[in-house]
Write a protein that holds these residues in place. Sequence first.
Motif, PDB file in Angstrom:
ATOM      1  N   LEU A   1      -6.730   5.243  -0.645  1.00  0.00           N
ATOM      2  CA  LEU A   1      -5.369   4.902  -0.245  1.00  0.00           C
ATOM      3  C   LEU A   1      -4.376   5.770  -1.022  1.00  0.00           C
ATOM      4  O   LEU A   1      -3.605   6.525  -0.442  1.00  0.00           O
ATOM      5  N   TYR A   2      -4.414   5.659  -2.340  1.00  0.00           N
ATOM      6  CA  TYR A   2      -3.606   6.544  -3.182  1.00  0.00           C
ATOM      7  C   TYR A   2      -4.122   6.528  -4.614  1.00  0.00           C
ATOM      8  O   TYR A   2      -4.905   5.650  -5.004  1.00  0.00           O
ATOM      9  N   ILE A   3      -3.688   7.512  -5.386  1.00  0.00           N
ATOM     10  CA  ILE A   3      -4.029   7.613  -6.801  1.00  0.00           C
ATOM     11  C   ILE A   3      -2.727   7.666  -7.586  1.00  0.00           C
ATOM     12  O   ILE A   3      -1.813   8.430  -7.234  1.00  0.00           O
ATOM     13  N   GLU A   4      -2.637   6.871  -8.627  1.00  0.00           N
ATOM     14  CA  GLU A   4      -1.428   6.827  -9.440  1.00  0.00           C
ATOM     15  C   GLU A   4      -1.799   7.034 -10.901  1.00  0.00           C
ATOM     16  O   GLU A   4      -2.795   6.479 -11.384  1.00  0.00           O
ATOM     17  N   PHE A   5      -1.007   7.843 -11.603  1.00  0.00           N
ATOM     18  CA  PHE A   5      -1.307   8.176 -12.993  1.00  0.00           C
ATOM     19  C   PHE A   5      -0.385   7.434 -13.958  1.00  0.00           C
ATOM     20  O   PHE A   5       0.794   7.220 -13.676  1.00  0.00           O
ATOM     21  N   GLU A   6      -0.961   7.060 -15.086  1.00  0.00           N
ATOM     22  CA  GLU A   6      -0.205   6.462 -16.179  1.00  0.00           C
ATOM     23  C   GLU A   6      -0.742   7.050 -17.470  1.00  0.00           C
ATOM     24  O   GLU A   6      -1.851   6.723 -17.901  1.00  0.00           O
ATOM     25  N   LYS A   7       0.037   7.982 -18.053  1.00  0.00           N
ATOM     26  CA  LYS A   7      -0.393   8.741 -19.225  1.00  0.00           C
ATOM     27  C   LYS A   7      -1.688   9.494 -18.893  1.00  0.00           C
ATOM     28  O   LYS A   7      -1.720  10.299 -17.982  1.00  0.00           O
ATOM     29  N   GLU A   8      -2.773   9.218 -19.586  1.00  0.00           N
ATOM     30  CA  GLU A   8      -4.021   9.957 -19.354  1.00  0.00           C
ATOM     31  C   GLU A   8      -4.985   9.202 -18.445  1.00  0.00           C
ATOM     32  O   GLU A   8      -6.133   9.618 -18.271  1.00  0.00           O
TER      33      GLU A   8
ATOM     34  N   TYR B   1      -2.203   6.770   5.628  1.00  0.00           N
ATOM     35  CA  TYR B   1      -1.864   5.373   5.364  1.00  0.00           C
ATOM     36  C   TYR B   1      -0.387   5.177   5.013  1.00  0.00           C
ATOM     37  O   TYR B   1      -0.013   4.127   4.497  1.00  0.00           O
ATOM     38  N   ILE B   2       0.432   6.180   5.286  1.00  0.00           N
ATOM     39  CA  ILE B   2       1.882   6.011   5.131  1.00  0.00           C
ATOM     40  C   ILE B   2       2.415   5.380   6.411  1.00  0.00           C
ATOM     41  O   ILE B   2       2.332   5.966   7.485  1.00  0.00           O
ATOM     42  N   ASP B   3       2.974   4.193   6.282  1.00  0.00           N
ATOM     43  CA  ASP B   3       3.443   3.443   7.448  1.00  0.00           C
ATOM     44  C   ASP B   3       4.905   3.729   7.765  1.00  0.00           C
ATOM     45  O   ASP B   3       5.305   3.759   8.923  1.00  0.00           O
TER      46      ASP B   3
ATOM     47  N   THR C   1       0.292   1.253   4.516  1.00  0.00           N
ATOM     48  CA  THR C   1      -0.201   0.288   5.506  1.00  0.00           C
ATOM     49  C   THR C   1      -0.564  -1.060   4.884  1.00  0.00           C
ATOM     50  O   THR C   1      -0.631  -2.069   5.576  1.00  0.00           O
ATOM     51  N   ASN C   2      -0.786  -1.087   3.562  1.00  0.00           N
ATOM     52  CA  ASN C   2      -1.078  -2.362   2.885  1.00  0.00           C
ATOM     53  C   ASN C   2       0.195  -3.003   2.324  1.00  0.00           C
ATOM     54  O   ASN C   2       0.124  -3.930   1.514  1.00  0.00           O
ATOM     55  N   LYS C   3       1.363  -2.453   2.723  1.00  0.00           N
ATOM     56  CA  LYS C   3       2.696  -2.950   2.325  1.00  0.00           C
ATOM     57  C   LYS C   3       3.116  -2.528   0.916  1.00  0.00           C
ATOM     58  O   LYS C   3       4.191  -2.917   0.447  1.00  0.00           O
ATOM     59  N   LYS C   4       2.288  -1.745   0.246  1.00  0.00           N
ATOM     60  CA  LYS C   4       2.665  -1.224  -1.061  1.00  0.00           C
ATOM     61  C   LYS C   4       3.796  -0.216  -0.900  1.00  0.00           C
ATOM     62  O   LYS C   4       3.758   0.658  -0.023  1.00  0.00           O
TER      63      LYS C   4
END
Length: 242
Positions: free
Chosen positions: A152-159, A203-205, A215-218
């Motif tokens: 769906l997607y990948i999100e980064f937080e620091k390392e 998956y971009i709605d 598509t999951n409302k995120k």
Amino acid sequence: MHIAVCNDIISHRKHLERLLKRESELVKKQNHTLYIDSFGHPEALFSVAMMYDLIFIEMEHGIDEALSIAAKLRKLAAGGLLVIIQNSTDSDALISSKTESLAPLVFIEKPLQPEKLHELIELAYEHKKHATTPIEIRGEKETLYIPPQQILYIEFEKEMANLYKVDGSCYTFMANYQDLAYSMEQYPDFYVNQKYQIININYIDNLSFGKMTLTNKKVLPYPLFEKNYLEGLIHYVRKNKM
């Protein structure tokens, strides 16, 4: 076609091997070749899981163990058809929506019939025609192999990278954003932005003022100056899917 038999019951494993060898002789007339390997322990199969187009699973401890092995195979990016062999007395309650993430997955009952094996081999051939090669995602300490349609997607937080899958699960691992972003840019279905995100365009709605809804409302932010570029990217990807 490469076929694996994973079965810790020796007599059952040998019986299935014999049936598959007979089937192998039959499909030679159609200019097909079956390569059949057998595994008495699933650990040996795990290291080569990606090479098989069809995997039969039957374990002495029953369907729970077989499903656990199937889940591990999918995690290791085994993309072939999985077939779990069960007794007719096994509970149907285990065959539920929880197995959707393991698809393509088929349950068959014993005794095994040659006609059914032929159908499964044909089904595996059909799946192989449309199968998608998994994406290699390299982290600092591990490498993941995941079919692109599952991301769906990948999100980064620091390392740390959080990889969110379509089935709702999330996998967290150490990764360098620049390195992973560079490797993912070669896949046209993924949008890499300056918000430390990698998003599956399919998956971009909806796009609004600096925000996108999946598509999951995120809802995720994106640089507003990239709106025209992102709209063009979405149009290109979806046009080529038709």
